[in-house]
Motif scaffolding. Structure first.
Motif, mmCIF file in Angstrom:
data_model
loop_
_atom_site.group_PDB
_atom_site.id
_atom_site.type_symbol
_atom_site.label_atom_id
_atom_site.label_comp_id
_atom_site.label_asym_id
_atom_site.label_seq_id
_atom_site.Cartn_x
_atom_site.Cartn_y
_atom_site.Cartn_z
ATOM 1 N N LYS A 252 -47.339 -23.517 4.773
ATOM 2 C CA LYS A 252 -47.866 -22.468 3.913
ATOM 3 C C LYS A 252 -48.427 -21.390 4.836
ATOM 4 O O LYS A 252 -49.348 -21.634 5.620
ATOM 5 N N GLN A 253 -47.837 -20.203 4.765
ATOM 6 C CA GLN A 253 -48.333 -19.085 5.566
ATOM 7 C C GLN A 253 -49.422 -18.387 4.757
ATOM 8 O O GLN A 253 -49.174 -17.955 3.633
ATOM 9 N N PHE A 254 -50.610 -18.295 5.328
ATOM 10 C CA PHE A 254 -51.718 -17.765 4.535
ATOM 11 C C PHE A 254 -52.421 -16.573 5.172
ATOM 12 O O PHE A 254 -53.268 -15.942 4.535
ATOM 13 N N LEU A 255 -52.077 -16.238 6.425
ATOM 14 C CA LEU A 255 -52.757 -15.108 7.058
ATOM 15 C C LEU A 255 -51.833 -14.443 8.080
ATOM 16 O O LEU A 255 -51.225 -15.126 8.906
ATOM 17 N N LEU B 110 -48.193 -15.118 12.189
ATOM 18 C CA LEU B 110 -48.379 -15.734 10.883
ATOM 19 C C LEU B 110 -49.112 -17.046 11.074
ATOM 20 O O LEU B 110 -48.606 -17.969 11.718
ATOM 21 N N LEU B 111 -50.315 -17.112 10.538
ATOM 22 C CA LEU B 111 -51.112 -18.337 10.612
ATOM 23 C C LEU B 111 -50.675 -19.236 9.461
ATOM 24 O O LEU B 111 -50.711 -18.838 8.289
ATOM 25 N N SER B 112 -50.231 -20.432 9.803
ATOM 26 C CA SER B 112 -49.661 -21.345 8.815
ATOM 27 C C SER B 112 -50.353 -22.697 8.881
ATOM 28 O O SER B 112 -50.937 -23.062 9.896
ATOM 29 N N PRO C 182 -51.439 -25.808 -3.158
ATOM 30 C CA PRO C 182 -52.424 -24.716 -3.108
ATOM 31 C C PRO C 182 -53.090 -24.645 -1.732
ATOM 32 O O PRO C 182 -53.178 -25.638 -1.019
ATOM 33 N N ILE C 183 -53.537 -23.450 -1.391
ATOM 34 C CA ILE C 183 -54.252 -23.267 -0.132
ATOM 35 C C ILE C 183 -55.702 -23.672 -0.339
ATOM 36 O O ILE C 183 -56.384 -23.148 -1.229
ATOM 37 N N ILE D 236 -51.949 -13.612 2.937
ATOM 38 C CA ILE D 236 -50.642 -13.805 2.318
ATOM 39 C C ILE D 236 -50.609 -15.213 1.725
ATOM 40 O O ILE D 236 -51.480 -16.038 2.011
ATOM 41 N N ASN D 237 -49.611 -15.482 0.932
ATOM 42 C CA ASN D 237 -49.458 -16.821 0.337
ATOM 43 C C ASN D 237 -47.959 -17.087 0.207
ATOM 44 O O ASN D 237 -47.366 -16.885 -0.842
#
Length: 196
Positions: A115-118, A72-74, A83-84, A103-104
């Protein structure tokens, strides 16, 4: 076979059965202690501690010596609903194409907000080249997927936990025998008191 087992139990005093019960419970706890400790330790380290930290704008080489999980890239954020920002994410691997999923999700670990985004699929070599360009300097972290960590640690601990169930079941059987003895003894006392 059932008869001989019953005869063996009937020969034992209630005190001895209590001692056997306590011994079996202690044996079960002794067997289950090590896998429980390793499960807690493995889960804590695997899910709460980042595998790597890096900043935006740098060419970062990530190496996992034990690539059993997805990642999980955070990024660190100041608040939960932050917001990302727009980013250019480039991820490559010597193994070929790297599978990713956007992901968000928000996460809080040890008082820090993320914030986990990928989500990144594992690669056989465990090596990833990552570059993230953003308008402002950002801090990024790589965590293991918590589901993969749980599955791995459960797979390690479960066989020994199952083994610990056998002495525990034996203790439950002995408790049942002791309970039956107490009920029979109480019935005999009542009959004796109510008799002529």
């Amino acid at each position: 076979m059932t008869k001989s087992k019953s005869t063996f139990l009937s020969r034992q005093s209630t005190t001895k059965l209590w001692m056997l019960t306590v011994g079996l419970v202690l044996l079960a706890l002794l067997i289950a202690t090590y896998p429980t400790l390793t499960f807690v330790r493995g889960f804590t380290i695997g899910s709460l501690h980042p595998l790597a930290e890096f900043e935006s704008g740098e060419d970062f080489t990530f190496m996992d010596d034990d690539p059993y999980s997805s990642y999980l890239l955070s990024m660190t954020v100041n608040e939960r609903n932050a917001p990302i920002p727009e980013m250019d994410v480039q991820i490559t691997s010597p193994d070929g194409e790297v599978e990713t999923q956007s992901i968000n999700r928000w996460n809080s670990v040890m008082g820090r907000e993320y914030k986990q985004f990928l989500k990144i699929a594992p690669v056989q070599s465990g090596e990833l080249q990552i570059r993230i360009d953003a308008q402002e300097n950002e801090d990024f972290l790589i965590f293991r997927s918590i589901n993969d960590v749980v599955d791995r640690e459960l797979g390690r601990a479960l066989p020994i936990w199952i083994a610990a169930l056998f002495p525990m079941l034996g203790a439950i059987v002995l408790l049942g025998v002791i309970l039956v003895r107490f009920i029979n003894a109480s019935s005999e006392v009542n009959l004796h008191v109510s008799g002529p």
